[in-house]
Scaffold this active site. Structure first.
Site, PDB file in Angstrom:
ATOM      1  CD  GLN A   1       3.397   5.925   2.495  1.00 61.90           C
ATOM      2  OE1 GLN A   1       2.411   5.385   2.014  1.00 61.90           O
ATOM      3  NE2 GLN A   1       4.358   5.237   3.090  1.00 61.90           N
TER       4      GLN A   1
ATOM      5  CG  HIS B   1      -0.853   1.944   7.295  1.00 60.46           C
ATOM      6  ND1 HIS B   1       0.032   1.526   8.267  1.00 60.46           N
ATOM      7  CD2 HIS B   1      -0.102   2.592   6.374  1.00 60.46           C
ATOM      8  CE1 HIS B   1       1.245   1.921   7.963  1.00 60.46           C
ATOM      9  NE2 HIS B   1       1.194   2.565   6.808  1.00 60.46           N
ATOM     10  CD  GLU B   2      -1.181   2.756   2.688  1.00 59.84           C
ATOM     11  OE1 GLU B   2      -0.619   3.861   2.637  1.00 59.84           O
ATOM     12  OE2 GLU B   2      -0.549   1.696   2.879  1.00 59.84           O
TER      13      GLU B   2
ATOM     14  CB  CYS C   1       5.011   2.505   7.436  1.00 55.22           C
ATOM     15  SG  CYS C   1       4.629   3.950   6.437  1.00 55.22           S
ATOM     16  CG  LEU C   2       6.472   0.973   1.506  1.00 55.11           C
ATOM     17  CD1 LEU C   2       5.860   1.237   0.140  1.00 55.11           C
ATOM     18  CD2 LEU C   2       7.605  -0.032   1.406  1.00 55.11           C
TER      19      LEU C   2
ATOM     20  N   GLY D   1       0.830  -1.188   0.000  1.00 59.71           N
ATOM     21  CA  GLY D   1       0.000   0.000   0.000  1.00 59.71           C
ATOM     22  C   GLY D   1       0.869   1.243   0.000  1.00 59.71           C
TER      23      GLY D   1
ATOM     24  CG  HIS E   1       0.577   7.254   5.110  1.00 60.77           C
ATOM     25  ND1 HIS E   1       1.697   7.693   5.789  1.00 60.77           N
ATOM     26  CD2 HIS E   1       0.723   5.916   4.971  1.00 60.77           C
ATOM     27  CE1 HIS E   1       2.481   6.655   6.065  1.00 60.77           C
ATOM     28  NE2 HIS E   1       1.910   5.558   5.582  1.00 60.77           N
TER      29      HIS E   1
HETATM   30 NI    NI Z   1       2.641   3.585   5.538  1.00 58.02          NI
END
Ligand code: NI
Length: 227
Positions: free
Chosen positions: A98, A180-181, A138-139, A93, A184
């Site tokens: 991000q 989660h997204e 998380c990335l 995701g 962000h």
């Molecule tokens: Ni994330």
């Protein structure tokens, strides 16, 4: 975010554990969800670009994204870039925040084969069901896995990549991932749910890793794609 699997590394050790990256990039399968959230035939992506992913504690991750007003070619290009960036990371995701684009766009693919891309433009979610604790990564917080409590189900309304509205009742990993997204998009990172002590530890670790002299390799837990 990171897919929960047995043997997840506890936070206390995550910052020192070397985790080799997986190489499962799969950028040729541009599946799109239609109005009924069924997936269309794969198509070949147009020219795509990997975008740089902001890393915590970058202050740009705190910006609240604004709604997309028109789904034009610039938006679809961004979606393609985000998908390639997510698959290449690898992750399951990614939110536009991000990649330093303050627009309310999310891409998700939780499929094993990485061939079921789901696009959410201007997503609005409503969590329901019981609270469940899931190991997330998380990335934008590479190498860190920690438990986060979220709703087990989520109802989502959004536009697809063609600007067509759809709604979706989700549960399980997809429900966790979309929560989660969307966080962000609201300037929130999953570590915000952790204690101040843990956040400080993560921040120091990632700042140290970002220094030029750092020799660490970006980490992603084996078999646990990041969100
Ligand atoms: Ni994330």
């Amino acid at each position: 975010m990171i897919l929960p699997t047995p043997g997840t590394i506890p936070l206390e050790f995550a910052v020192i554990e070397f985790i080799p990256r997986r190489n499962h990039c799969n950028v040729d399968n541009g599946w799109c969800a239609n109005q009924a959230n069924q997936f269309t035939k794969p198509r070949i992506f147009r020219t795509m670009a990997l975008r740089d992913i902001l890393v915590y504690p970058d202050s740009r991750l705190r910006k609240r994204a604004t709604p997309v007003e028109t789904v034009d070619s610039a938006v679809t290009q961004l979606i393609d870039d985000m998908a390639q960036t997510m698959y290449g990371a690898p992750g399951i995701g990614l939110a536009a925040t991000q990649v330093n684009v303050s627009k309310r766009i999310v891409v998700i693919d939780i499929s094993e084969a990485h061939d079921q891309l789901q696009v959410f433009i201007n997503p609005v979610i409503c969590g329901s069901g019981e609270r469940v604790e899931t190991e997330e990564g998380c990335l934008s917080v590479p190498g860190i896995v920690a438990p986060v409590s979220r709703f087990s189900q989520a109802h989502v309304t959004a536009l697809d990549r063609h600007g067509v509205p759809f709604e979706l009742q989700t549960e399980g990993l997809l429900a966790i991932c979309i929560q989660h997204e969307v966080d962000h998009l609201d300037g929130k990172v999953f570590v915000d749910y952790l204690s101040q002590l843990k956040r400080d530890r993560i921040r120091k670790h990632l700042v140290r890793e970002s220094r030029p002299e750092a020799t660490g390799v970006a980490r992603s837990k084996e078999n646990t794609p990041a969100l």
